[in-house]
Design a protein around this motif. Structure first.
Motif, PDB file in Angstrom:
ATOM      1  N   LEU A  43      34.362  34.058  46.420  1.00 23.47           N
ATOM      2  CA  LEU A  43      34.651  34.137  44.909  1.00 23.47           C
ATOM      3  C   LEU A  43      35.198  35.551  44.573  1.00 23.47           C
ATOM      4  CD1 LEU A  43      31.859  32.157  43.823  1.00 23.47           C
ATOM      5  CD2 LEU A  43      33.838  31.567  43.455  1.00 23.47           C
ATOM      6  N   GLY A  44      36.385  35.054  43.739  1.00 24.70           N
ATOM      7  CA  GLY A  44      36.863  36.625  43.308  1.00 24.70           C
ATOM      8  C   GLY A  44      37.140  37.709  43.995  1.00 24.70           C
ATOM      9  N   ASP A  45      37.531  38.089  43.613  1.00 21.08           N
ATOM     10  CA  ASP A  45      37.823  40.077  44.501  1.00 21.08           C
ATOM     11  C   ASP A  45      36.531  40.867  44.946  1.00 21.08           C
ATOM     12  OD1 ASP A  45      36.933  41.180  42.858  1.00 21.08           O
ATOM     13  OD2 ASP A  45      39.443  42.691  41.927  1.00 21.08           O
ATOM     14  N   SER A  46      35.837  39.972  44.814  1.00 21.70           N
ATOM     15  CA  SER A  46      34.349  40.658  45.231  1.00 21.70           C
ATOM     16  C   SER A  46      33.324  39.834  46.089  1.00 21.70           C
ATOM     17  CB  SER A  46      33.480  40.592  44.350  1.00 21.70           C
ATOM     18  OG  SER A  46      32.321  39.145  43.993  1.00 21.70           O
ATOM     19  N   ASP A  47      34.066  39.020  46.745  1.00 19.50           N
ATOM     20  CA  ASP A  47      34.013  38.229  47.831  1.00 19.50           C
ATOM     21  C   ASP A  47      32.484  37.224  47.728  1.00 19.50           C
ATOM     22  OD1 ASP A  47      35.221  36.671  50.326  1.00 19.50           O
ATOM     23  OD2 ASP A  47      33.935  37.778  51.773  1.00 19.50           O
ATOM     24  N   GLY A  53      39.263  38.529  39.639  1.00 21.41           N
ATOM     25  CA  GLY A  53      40.713  39.246  40.373  1.00 21.41           C
ATOM     26  C   GLY A  53      41.016  38.304  42.090  1.00 21.41           C
ATOM     27  N   ARG A  54      41.992  38.807  42.065  1.00 18.37           N
ATOM     28  CA  ARG A  54      42.531  37.572  43.053  1.00 18.37           C
ATOM     29  C   ARG A  54      41.962  38.792  44.485  1.00 18.37           C
ATOM     30  NH1 ARG A  54      48.358  35.362  45.513  1.00 18.37           N
ATOM     31  NH2 ARG A  54      47.725  35.316  47.697  1.00 18.37           N
ATOM     32  N   PRO A  55      41.426  37.868  45.880  1.00 15.64           N
ATOM     33  CA  PRO A  55      40.711  38.268  46.889  1.00 15.64           C
ATOM     34  C   PRO A  55      42.251  39.509  47.410  1.00 15.64           C
ATOM     35  CG  PRO A  55      40.110  36.136  46.617  1.00 15.64           C
ATOM     36  CD  PRO A  55      40.691  36.503  45.694  1.00 15.64           C
ATOM     37  N   TRP A  77      39.865  29.594  47.804  1.00 17.47           N
ATOM     38  CA  TRP A  77      39.140  30.915  48.022  1.00 17.47           C
ATOM     39  C   TRP A  77      39.284  30.832  46.518  1.00 17.47           C
ATOM     40  CZ3 TRP A  77      40.681  30.608  52.525  1.00 17.47           C
ATOM     41  CH2 TRP A  77      39.900  30.981  53.464  1.00 17.47           C
ATOM     42  N   ILE A  78      38.805  31.271  45.484  1.00 14.24           N
ATOM     43  CA  ILE A  78      39.045  31.097  43.659  1.00 14.24           C
ATOM     44  C   ILE A  78      38.915  32.390  43.315  1.00 14.24           C
ATOM     45  CG2 ILE A  78      37.032  29.683  42.004  1.00 14.24           C
ATOM     46  CD1 ILE A  78      36.638  27.736  43.939  1.00 14.24           C
ATOM     47  N   TRP A  79      39.702  32.069  41.608  1.00 15.64           N
ATOM     48  CA  TRP A  79      39.362  33.811  41.147  1.00 15.64           C
ATOM     49  C   TRP A  79      39.998  33.054  39.651  1.00 15.64           C
ATOM     50  CZ3 TRP A  79      42.824  32.326  44.931  1.00 15.64           C
ATOM     51  CH2 TRP A  79      44.693  33.469  44.687  1.00 15.64           C
TER      52      TRP A  79
END
Length: 183
Positions: free
Chosen positions: A162-166, A53-55, A67-69
């Motif tokens: 990392l991911g939408d969970s940051d 998921g995108r942040p 930012w990596i997802w």
């Protein structure tokens, strides 16, 4: 053939979350109770939820960082920092399977190099406060290893999102591994 300068770096800080998940997380993280993301058609296993998921709050001009997802379109790496100065983001992405790579919003000074076997990508992204990045598809790779720097120095892992969970890795060199499928 492109020559890529390789530095010997230990993969630091990969935490074991849950029972069989080898993935990065914040250094002070407790054991994760999340369920791995199901990736259909991939015999090497599933990816951890922490990178999917995108942040939601990612926009140009945030404090310096990566930012990596992963989403249904593949993997994404983006960089940005506060406008008004120049920052040079550089690194390598190593995979256990061949990878396709596309530059995103890259300008004249941004560079991407590929190894002959297409398992290593090196990049330099010169950023002035906008967004630069890469989209890549590591085709069911069992692991993806990142080595990330900014202005010639390893980046603070708290600036890697990392991911939408940051989630954050424990070091600027880290590996994300698939969770093997149960037999």
């Amino acid at each position: 053939m492109t020559t890529i300068v390789r530095r010997t770096t230990a993969v630091l800080g990969a935490l074991a979350l849950g029972t069989s998940l080898a993935v990065v997380a914040t250094p002070a993280a407790q054991a994760s109770t999340t369920t791995p993301t199901t990736t259909t058609g991939c015999a090497t296993g599933t990816l951890p939820d922490e990178i999917t998921g995108r942040p939601a709050d990612f926009t140009a001009g945030l404090s310096s960082g990566y930012w990596i997802w992963k989403d249904s379109n593949g993997w994404h790496l983006r960089v940005t920092h506060k406008p008004g100065t120049r920052a040079v983001y550089a690194g390598t992405i190593r995979t256990s399977a061949q990878t396709t790579v596309i530059g995103v919003r890259n300008e004249a000074r941004d560079r991407v190099w590929r190894s002959a076997d297409r398992k290593t990508t090196a990049f330099t992204l010169v950023n002035y406060g906008g967004i630069d990045g890469l989209d890549f598809t590591p085709r069911c790779s069992e692991r993806v290893t990142f080595t990330l720097t900014v202005n010639g120095r390893p980046i603070d892992p708290m600036r890697i999102h990392l991911g939408d969970s940051d989630s954050h890795p424990a070091a600027s060199t880290f590996t994300i591994s698939r969770i093997p499928l149960s037999a």
